[in-house]
Motif scaffolding. Sequence first.
Motif, PDB file in Angstrom:
ATOM      1  N   THR A  25       0.848  -1.188   0.000  1.00 39.44           N
ATOM      2  CA  THR A  25       0.000   0.000   0.000  1.00 39.44           C
ATOM      3  C   THR A  25       0.889   1.245   0.000  1.00 39.44           C
ATOM      4  OG1 THR A  25      -0.130  -0.082   2.409  1.00 39.44           O
ATOM      5  CG2 THR A  25      -1.935  -1.083   1.170  1.00 39.44           C
ATOM      6  N   CYS A  32       1.158   2.551   6.049  1.00 39.50           N
ATOM      7  CA  CYS A  32       1.336   2.076   4.672  1.00 39.50           C
ATOM      8  C   CYS A  32       2.704   1.428   4.512  1.00 39.50           C
ATOM      9  CB  CYS A  32       1.188   3.230   3.682  1.00 39.50           C
ATOM     10  SG  CYS A  32      -0.488   3.892   3.549  1.00 39.50           S
ATOM     11  N   GLN A  44      -4.499   6.600   2.421  1.00 41.34           N
ATOM     12  CA  GLN A  44      -4.430   5.318   1.712  1.00 41.34           C
ATOM     13  C   GLN A  44      -4.610   5.665   0.227  1.00 41.34           C
ATOM     14  OE1 GLN A  44      -4.052   2.166   3.132  1.00 41.34           O
ATOM     15  NE2 GLN A  44      -3.887   3.004   5.193  1.00 41.34           N
ATOM     16  N   ARG A  47      -2.498   1.003  -4.300  1.00 38.01           N
ATOM     17  CA  ARG A  47      -2.032  -0.334  -3.908  1.00 38.01           C
ATOM     18  C   ARG A  47      -1.380  -1.010  -5.112  1.00 38.01           C
ATOM     19  NH1 ARG A  47      -6.614  -2.657  -2.702  1.00 38.01           N
ATOM     20  NH2 ARG A  47      -6.539  -2.257  -0.453  1.00 38.01           N
TER      21      ARG A  47
END
Length: 214
Positions: A25, A32, A44, A47
């Motif tokens: 991530t 992360c 966030q 990914r």
Amino acid sequence: MENAVLIANNGPLNGQQWVIDRDLTIGRDVGCDIVIPDRQVSRQHARISLSGNGVLLEDLGSKNGTFLNNQAVNSPMKLIEADEITIAITQTFLFLSSDATLPLSDLPEEVGQLFMLRLDEAARRVWVRGVELDPPLSNQQFSLLAYLYARPGEVVSREELITAVWGEEERWVSEQAFDALVRRLRERLNQLDPDYDYIVTVRGHGLRFQNESH
């Protein structure tokens, strides 16, 4: 089998490297796997994940976007050799697959300029210096380039290339037809990069594909 690698190129993480041996991530949050300390980056943000189809890049609903080769990532996208990933306007990364042609110790400082031509065989797309060829290459031009692209630095004979492009019809292909195909392909590549020869003629032996920084 070696794992793919992500290399930070420009931005606050410049020069750092991560082996992609699991899902990663990317974001501003300290939890992360790759932390980018910048307010432009969502907590966030994106990914990178491993799948049976390869390595995928996904945006996690970020405010300022995730980009793959300057194209916004709106759904999971498969990564290929020398793809450039941009997080917001803050950090860029270079993706090197497990079959990278150079070991990490040999990478130049400007890793983003390592590969000037990129080819996606599945999508039949070609980029030169970050700009996609438009209109696309003809089927024969693409087949010739793809065969050479898969063998960087290797001298490939004319006979092998003719077979790769024309298959069972190779016996009907003249030397003039092959030379014309090579010339047209070079002209298309030189439209975007007139000062570099990606396809080099090795007299008496065949053709060699080169794709170094320049």
